[in-house]
Write an enzyme that holds these catalytic residues in place. Structure first.
Site, short mmCIF file in Angstrom:
data_model
loop_
_atom_site.label_atom_id
_atom_site.label_comp_id
_atom_site.label_asym_id
_atom_site.label_seq_id
_atom_site.Cartn_x
_atom_site.Cartn_y
_atom_site.Cartn_z
N ARG A 110 -6.56 1.40 18.10
CA ARG A 110 -6.55 -0.27 18.10
C ARG A 110 -6.38 -0.70 19.41
O ARG A 110 -6.47 -2.12 19.55
CB ARG A 110 -5.29 -0.40 16.80
CG ARG A 110 -6.04 -0.18 15.67
CD ARG A 110 -4.75 -0.49 14.66
NE ARG A 110 -5.54 0.08 13.27
CZ ARG A 110 -4.87 0.00 12.06
NH1 ARG A 110 -3.37 0.11 12.18
NH2 ARG A 110 -5.36 0.32 10.92
N ARG A 162 -7.44 -3.47 9.68
CA ARG A 162 -6.67 -4.46 10.25
C ARG A 162 -7.39 -5.12 11.61
O ARG A 162 -7.15 -6.29 11.86
CB ARG A 162 -5.32 -3.69 10.59
CG ARG A 162 -4.42 -3.05 9.54
CD ARG A 162 -3.16 -2.81 9.60
NE ARG A 162 -2.59 -1.95 8.52
CZ ARG A 162 -2.44 -2.48 7.36
NH1 ARG A 162 -2.50 -3.54 7.17
NH2 ARG A 162 -1.86 -1.32 6.45
N LYS A 183 0.73 -1.39 0.11
CA LYS A 183 0.03 -0.02 -0.15
C LYS A 183 0.95 1.28 -0.11
O LYS A 183 0.68 2.18 -0.81
CB LYS A 183 -0.79 -0.10 1.18
CG LYS A 183 -2.16 1.06 1.33
CD LYS A 183 -3.18 0.62 2.19
CE LYS A 183 -3.19 0.68 3.67
NZ LYS A 183 -3.30 2.13 4.06
N SER A 184 1.79 1.38 0.85
CA SER A 184 2.82 2.53 0.73
C SER A 184 3.32 2.85 -0.29
O SER A 184 3.60 3.86 -1.04
CB SER A 184 3.75 2.27 1.83
OG SER A 184 3.18 2.17 3.45
N ASP A 223 1.81 -1.50 12.11
CA ASP A 223 0.18 -2.04 11.57
C ASP A 223 -0.01 -3.51 11.98
O ASP A 223 -1.10 -4.06 12.02
CB ASP A 223 0.34 -1.71 10.08
CG ASP A 223 0.10 -0.24 9.77
OD1 ASP A 223 -0.29 0.31 10.45
OD2 ASP A 223 0.56 0.16 8.64
N GLY A 280 -4.88 8.00 5.44
CA GLY A 280 -3.96 8.98 6.17
C GLY A 280 -2.82 9.07 5.30
O GLY A 280 -2.16 10.24 5.29
N ARG A 305 2.87 6.00 -3.20
CA ARG A 305 4.15 7.03 -3.74
C ARG A 305 4.46 6.63 -5.13
O ARG A 305 4.99 7.51 -5.80
CB ARG A 305 5.34 6.45 -2.79
CG ARG A 305 5.16 6.93 -1.42
CD ARG A 305 6.01 6.22 -0.53
NE ARG A 305 5.96 6.44 1.10
CZ ARG A 305 5.06 6.34 1.97
NH1 ARG A 305 3.97 5.57 1.32
NH2 ARG A 305 5.20 6.78 3.16
N GLN A 326 4.94 9.07 7.68
CA GLN A 326 3.89 9.92 6.83
C GLN A 326 4.38 11.26 7.11
O GLN A 326 4.45 12.10 5.94
CB GLN A 326 2.55 9.58 7.30
CG GLN A 326 1.93 8.28 7.08
CD GLN A 326 0.64 8.31 7.45
OE1 GLN A 326 -0.07 8.96 8.17
NE2 GLN A 326 -0.36 7.13 7.11
#
Length: 432
Positions: A350, A392, A23-24, A319, A96, A28, A172
């Site tokens: 969480r 998650r 995902k990251s 995560d 986010g 990008r 981030q």
């Protein structure tokens, strides 16, 4: 409560899993390709809600993103100074990463923009990003004294490089500063308290932007253009692989082969902790995908033991804490999680959600201000649980359920945020 899914216990998980794209890195790849002036092909892109939020925002600024039949993307950017003013408010959805990284990029542009997100995202802290960006001369205003979105961003008179010591390790925040620093009039030096994930630095290098790291300090010189690669192949997301790593470890008679998993050392805390717990994990076929290391991982069921997860490793597995809490419930002895207060400002709190929802299944978990204490092993029973609309949490509850007496999960569709096919893949791996 809306949609629900009911999962029955399983006698084991067997098979091969192609892990969906990271995902990251997917986020990008679109942002940097959008600043290039030659097309970039992106394969194994994560087609999940969060990443499509980034695509939608970049398209609103004139970037072309086309999808082929295999799911690959061709991104045709507008050049380093070519983004155009969006006609409407940019919506980051639940992401986010989208809102924080684009805040740095948008603040350095010559046009006005507004960003918002869904109800969950509008509760997540933005001051941590806005504070260093303001030191660089960026003009960003938000709700409640610029602590929350929506954000209004007006052109900076000048973007100035800064030296910034980050109070908390956050990829981030670091990435937002680095994106703004591309347009600065002087170098930027960021010092982290401990290394956070470095996908932005690696993606910068892929686009010909030199980044220097000395210890925990990162130095970036301003640039005038990017040199785009023709192809980016996104590795599989180790945060998605984590659910299979834990599930196969705690469910007897399991053996899974996880294909094309990114093993960037800033992300492999989950592997280190599971191995420390006694997991049977083999890393094979190590190779490179661009500047990111990847491998295949074989995991077999094993008896785990409790460990202490200390603050230093948290940035490398932040995560994965919800599913590690599940692993701890099946491990012999005590597991302690420390230094994880960042989990309180994710999609949900969480730490609280893990304690509450696994507690419905009979788990006894002690919630501390910055972590969890879990005595194992514990016997879990069937329960009706709630995902808190957190992807998650939904997947961690699923692992707990199939490893014990089953579970019913409310609002399971939130897995679309990062792993749209999760439940279908789980069904295909069952030995029953």
């Amino acid at each position: 409560m809306g949609e629900v899914i009911k999962l029955n216990p399983t006698n084991g998980l067997v098979g091969t899993v192609n892990i969906p794209g990271d995902k990251s890195i997917s986020h990008r790849s679109v942002m940097l390709a959008g600043l290039a002036d030659t097309p970039v092909k992106v394969t194994n892109f994560l087609h999940a809600a969060d990443c499509w939020s980034t695509i939608d925002c970049m398209r609103a600024m004139g970037v072309s993103v086309e999808q082929d039949e295999s799911g690959g993307l061709t991104i045709t950017g507008r050049g380093f100074y070519g983004l155009s003013e969006p006609y409407d408010v940019l919506n980051a959805g639940n992401s986010g990463t989208t809102i924080r990284l684009l805040t740095g990029l948008l603040g350095a542009q010559s046009f006005f923009s507004v960003m918002t997100g869904d109800a969950s995202l509008r509760k997540r802290p933005m001051a941590r990003v806005i504070t260093p960006l303001a030191k660089m001369g960026l003009n960003i205003l938000g709700r409640e004294q610029s602590r929350y979105a929506p954000l209004a961003i007006t052109p900076a008179k000048q973007v100035t490089g800064i030296e910034y010591a980050m109070p908390v390790a956050s990829a981030q925040v670091k990435s937002a500063i680095l994106l703004a620093a591309l347009y600065a009039n002087s170098p930027t030096i960021i010092t982290e308290p401990m290394p956070s994930r470095d996908h932005t630095e690696r993606m910068f290098e892929t686009f010909g932007i030199p980044v220097t790291r000395t210890g925990n300090a990162i130095t970036l010189e301003p640039v005038q253009e990017l040199t785009a690669p023709e192809l980016i192949n996104v590795p599989g997301d180790i945060s998605s692989a984590a659910f299979w790593l834990v599930a196969a470890s705690i469910i007897p008679n399991s053996q899974l082969t996880l294909v094309n998993v990114g093993i960037n050392p800033t992300r492999t805390g989950i592997l280190d902790v599971l191995k420390q717990m006694g997991a049977d994990i083999t890393i094979t076929n190590e190779r490179w995908s661009g500047r990111e290391p990847v491998a295949d991982i074989i995991v077999r069921s094993a008896q785990l033991k409790g460990v202490t997860i200390e603050a230093e490793i948290i940035p490398r597995l932040i995560d994965e804490i919800p599913v590690l809490a599940v692993a701890a419930l099946f491990a012999e002895g005590q597991t302690v999680v420390q230094g994880a207060e960042e989990l309180r400002v994710k999609e949900t709190d969480r730490l609280k959600a893990v304690t509450l929802e696994l507690g419905k299944m009979g788990a006894e978990i002690t919630e501390t201000p910055d972590g969890l204490v879990i005595e194992g092993p514990q016997k879990l029973s069937f329960a009706v649980c709630y995902s808190h609309d957190d992807h998650r949490m939904a997947m961690a509850l699923a692992v707990a359920g199939v490893a014990s007496q089953g579970v019913e999960i409310g609002e399971p569709d939130c897995v679309k945020i990062s792993y749209p096919d999760f439940f279908a893949v789980l069904t295909g791996l069952r030995r029953d």
